[in-house]
Scaffold this motif. Structure first.
Motif, mmCIF file in Angstrom:
data_model
loop_
_atom_site.group_PDB
_atom_site.id
_atom_site.type_symbol
_atom_site.label_atom_id
_atom_site.label_comp_id
_atom_site.label_asym_id
_atom_site.label_seq_id
_atom_site.Cartn_x
_atom_site.Cartn_y
_atom_site.Cartn_z
ATOM 1 N N PRO A 1 -59.056 81.015 -88.167
ATOM 2 C CA PRO A 1 -58.859 82.005 -87.101
ATOM 3 C C PRO A 1 -57.823 81.613 -86.047
ATOM 4 N N VAL A 2 -57.720 80.322 -85.718
ATOM 5 C CA VAL A 2 -56.756 79.912 -84.694
ATOM 6 C C VAL A 2 -55.334 80.276 -85.105
ATOM 7 N N PHE A 3 -55.038 80.171 -86.393
ATOM 8 C CA PHE A 3 -53.685 80.488 -86.846
ATOM 9 C C PHE A 3 -53.459 81.994 -86.913
ATOM 10 N N GLY A 4 -54.516 82.732 -87.236
ATOM 11 C CA GLY A 4 -54.404 84.179 -87.186
ATOM 12 C C GLY A 4 -54.096 84.657 -85.784
ATOM 13 N N TRP A 5 -54.774 84.055 -84.796
ATOM 14 C CA TRP A 5 -54.501 84.408 -83.391
ATOM 15 C C TRP A 5 -53.073 84.049 -82.998
ATOM 16 N N LEU A 6 -52.632 82.859 -83.363
ATOM 17 C CA LEU A 6 -51.269 82.435 -83.020
ATOM 18 C C LEU A 6 -50.237 83.389 -83.609
ATOM 19 N N ALA A 7 -50.429 83.741 -84.881
ATOM 20 C CA ALA A 7 -49.471 84.625 -85.537
ATOM 21 C C ALA A 7 -49.422 85.991 -84.869
ATOM 22 N N GLU A 8 -50.604 86.539 -84.544
ATOM 23 C CA GLU A 8 -50.655 87.879 -83.957
ATOM 24 C C GLU A 8 -50.198 87.880 -82.505
ATOM 25 N N ALA A 9 -50.755 86.967 -81.700
ATOM 26 C CA ALA A 9 -50.432 86.952 -80.271
ATOM 27 C C ALA A 9 -48.983 86.559 -80.023
ATOM 28 N N GLY A 10 -48.430 85.718 -80.898
ATOM 29 C CA GLY A 10 -47.056 85.269 -80.721
ATOM 30 C C GLY A 10 -46.050 86.055 -81.523
ATOM 31 N N GLY A 11 -46.525 86.981 -82.360
ATOM 32 C CA GLY A 11 -45.602 87.708 -83.223
ATOM 33 C C GLY A 11 -44.826 86.776 -84.130
ATOM 34 N N ILE A 12 -45.522 85.739 -84.636
ATOM 35 C CA ILE A 12 -44.858 84.697 -85.419
ATOM 36 C C ILE A 12 -44.847 85.085 -86.897
ATOM 37 N N GLU A 13 -43.681 85.054 -87.502
ATOM 38 C CA GLU A 13 -43.553 85.401 -88.908
ATOM 39 C C GLU A 13 -44.168 84.321 -89.797
ATOM 40 N N THR A 14 -44.555 84.729 -91.004
ATOM 41 C CA THR A 14 -45.194 83.800 -91.936
ATOM 42 C C THR A 14 -44.328 82.576 -92.203
ATOM 43 N N SER A 15 -43.033 82.771 -92.386
ATOM 44 C CA SER A 15 -42.150 81.631 -92.666
ATOM 45 C C SER A 15 -42.163 80.632 -91.521
ATOM 46 N N GLU A 16 -42.235 81.128 -90.288
ATOM 47 C CA GLU A 16 -42.278 80.243 -89.117
ATOM 48 C C GLU A 16 -43.630 79.542 -89.028
ATOM 49 N N MET A 17 -44.709 80.233 -89.330
ATOM 50 C CA MET A 17 -46.033 79.608 -89.335
ATOM 51 C C MET A 17 -46.071 78.446 -90.313
ATOM 52 N N LEU A 18 -45.522 78.664 -91.512
ATOM 53 C CA LEU A 18 -45.572 77.645 -92.562
ATOM 54 C C LEU A 18 -44.652 76.471 -92.273
ATOM 55 N N LYS A 19 -43.649 76.677 -91.417
ATOM 56 C CA LYS A 19 -42.692 75.619 -91.092
ATOM 57 C C LYS A 19 -43.064 74.872 -89.815
ATOM 58 N N THR A 20 -43.984 75.444 -89.020
ATOM 59 C CA THR A 20 -44.343 74.851 -87.730
ATOM 60 C C THR A 20 -45.727 74.233 -87.735
ATOM 61 N N PHE A 21 -46.680 74.916 -88.372
ATOM 62 C CA PHE A 21 -48.084 74.502 -88.317
ATOM 63 C C PHE A 21 -48.587 74.085 -89.702
ATOM 64 N N ASN A 22 -49.773 73.432 -89.708
ATOM 65 C CA ASN A 22 -50.379 73.109 -91.001
ATOM 66 C C ASN A 22 -51.013 74.348 -91.643
ATOM 67 N N SER A 23 -51.262 75.386 -90.849
ATOM 68 C CA SER A 23 -51.777 76.672 -91.339
ATOM 69 C C SER A 23 -53.063 76.531 -92.147
ATOM 70 N N GLY A 24 -53.836 75.514 -91.839
ATOM 71 C CA GLY A 24 -55.141 75.341 -92.481
ATOM 72 C C GLY A 24 -55.210 74.281 -93.545
ATOM 73 N N ILE A 25 -54.079 73.673 -93.898
ATOM 74 C CA ILE A 25 -54.038 72.597 -94.905
ATOM 75 C C ILE A 25 -53.459 71.340 -94.249
#
Length: 346
Positions: A278-302
Motif C-alpha cells: 500500500p505505501v507504494f500505491g499511495w506514493l504512485a497516486e499522490a505523487g503522480g509517479i509513473e511505473t517506470s519511475e517507481m521501478l527505478k527509484t523504489f524497491n516497489s515491494g521486492i
C-alpha cells in the motif's frame, strides 16, 4: 595565569557526554559477540580472529553505506530506534550478495550536540540489527561537531566486513533460464526518501498525520526499518543452486538486477507476480509517479532478488519461506541485456 579561559565544553564539545555514551552502549555491543571477536570497545582499533570465525582461506568483503534522508523523518518525529537497523541492513544486505557472511560492523555517528539518550537509542538499534544479522558491533566513532550540524541533527554511516571461502564468490554461473525469486520488502526501506518527502509535502501531510495507507501516523509508517535478509540468504546459498543475489536499493529493480547478470543477459519480470504494498500505491497516486519511475527509484515491494537454477527454484522457495520470507517468482533470466517488464504493477 590566563584569565577567563575557555574549555572544550565551552566550545561545544562535551568529552564527558561521549564517555557516558560509550559506557551506555557497552552492554548492547557485548550482546553482539560472535566467534572471532577478540576485545571489547575502548581500544584504538578492534581485533578480529578469522580462524576463530571458522575461515582458513578467507576472502574479505567490505561494504559501507548510510541511511540517507530517512534520517530527517526520524529526527523530526523523535522515532530513532529503527534507524540503527536501517544502517546495518544497508551494509550487510550488500555483503551477502557477494556470497559473504557478515562478521563485524563499525558505525560513525556525527552530531552538532551530543544527546547521550538519543545517541544510545540509535547505537542500541545498530546493535540489535547486528545481532539479527549475526555480526558483531566491534567499534565506532561518535563525533560531536558544533557548527557542522544544526541542533538535534545527526548523520550516520556504517561499515561492514564479511568473509567467504576462496572460490565461493557470487555472482557465479548465471545462465539463461535461471529463475528470479523475489523476497518481499518491509516497505520503502532506506532509498528514495527525498522523493517520499516531496510527495508528502505535495499531499499536504505532516509526519504526525494519519498515514493514508496504514493504521498509524505517516512518520511511523515510513520509518519501518529495512528488512535484514542475511540469514535466509546465507541458508539458501549453503543449500546450493543460488547463482546471484541483488539487493534492491537505490535504482530499484531496473538498475540493481543487471549488476549481477552477465553483459549479454537480461531479465523478463512479470509485474503482476507480486502485490504492490500500500505505501507504494499511495506514493504512485499522490505523487503522480509513473511505473517506470517507481521501478527505478523504489524497491516497489521486492527487497532482494535471488537468481537461482531452474531445477532448484521450488526447493529454495520452500527453504526461504521456512526462514520467514515471503517469496515471489518474478520471472527468468533471458537473452539480451536489460530488464523487461510485462503486466501491471498494482
Amino acid at each position: 595565569m590566563t584569565q577567563n579561559g575557555i574549555s572544550y565544553r565551552d566550545a561545544g564539545v562535551d568529552i564527558d557526554a561521549g564517555n557516558a555514551l560509550v559506557e551506555r552502549i557497552k552492554p548492547a555491543a557485548a550482546a553482539t559477540q560472535r566467534p572471532g571477536v577478540m576485545d571489547a570497545l575502548g581500544g584504538f582499533g578492534a581485533l578480529f580472529d578469522l580462524k576463530a570465525a571458522g575461515y582458513d582461506d578467507p576472502i574479505l568483503v567490505a561494504a559501507t553505506d548510510g541511511v540517507g534522508t530517512k534520517l530527517r523523518i526520524g529526527i523530526d518525529t523523535g522515532h530513532l530506534d529503527g534507524l540503527g537497523q536501517d544502517l546495518v541492513a544497508m551494509c550487510v544486505n550488500d555483503l551477502v550478495c557477494q556470497g559473504a557472511e557478515p562478521l563485524f560492523f563499525l558505525d560513525y555517528f556525527a552530531t552538532g550536540k551530543l544527546s547521550v539518550d538519543e545517541g544510545a537509542r540509535v547505537v542500541e538499534g545498530i546493535a540489535r540489527g547486528c545481532k539479527a544479522a549475526g555480526c558483531a558491533l566491534i567499534g565506532g566513532e561518535t563525533a560531536e561537531m558544533p557548527g557542522m550540524y544544526h541542533d538535534g541533527d545527526f548523520d550516520l554511516a556504517g561499515f561492514a566486513v564479511g568473509a567467504m571461502n576462496r572460490g565461493a564468490a557470487l555472482p557465479a554461473g548465471v545462465g539463461q533460464g535461471d529463475v528470479l525469486l523475489g523476497l518481499a520488502s518491509d516497505g520503502v526501506h532506506s532509498n528514495g526518501y527525498s522523493l517520499v518527502r516531496k510527495v508528502a509535502e505535495r499531499a499536504g501531510l505532516a509526519w504526525s498525520d494519519a498515514a493514508p495507507f496504514a493504521d498509524t501516523t505517516l512518520g511511523e509508517a515510513l520509518l519501518t526499518p529495512t528488512r535484514l535478509y542475511v540469514k535466509p540468504a546465507l541458508a539458501a546459498i549453503r543449500a546450493g543452486g543460488v547463482h546471484a543475489l541483488a539487493h534492491i536499493t537505490g535504482g530499484g529493480l531496473t538498475e540493481n538486477l543487471p549488476r549481477v547478470l552477465p553483459k549479454d543477459l537480461g531479465a523478463d519480470i512479470d509485474l503482476g507476480s507480486w502485490p504492490l504494498p500500500p505505501v507504494f500505491g499511495w506514493l504512485a497516486e499522490a505523487g503522480g509517479i509513473e511505473t517506470s519511475e517507481m521501478l527505478k527509484t523504489f524497491n516497489s515491494g521486492i527487497g532482494m532478488i535471488l537468481v537461482v537454477a531452474a531445477d532448484r527454484a521450488d526447493a529454495l522457495t520452500d527453504l526461504l519461506a521456512g526462514q520467514g520470507e515471503t517469496v515471489h517468482r518474478l520471472g527468468t533470466v533471458t537473452a539480451g541485456a536489460g530488464v523487461r517488464y510485462s503486466g501491471t504493477l498494482a
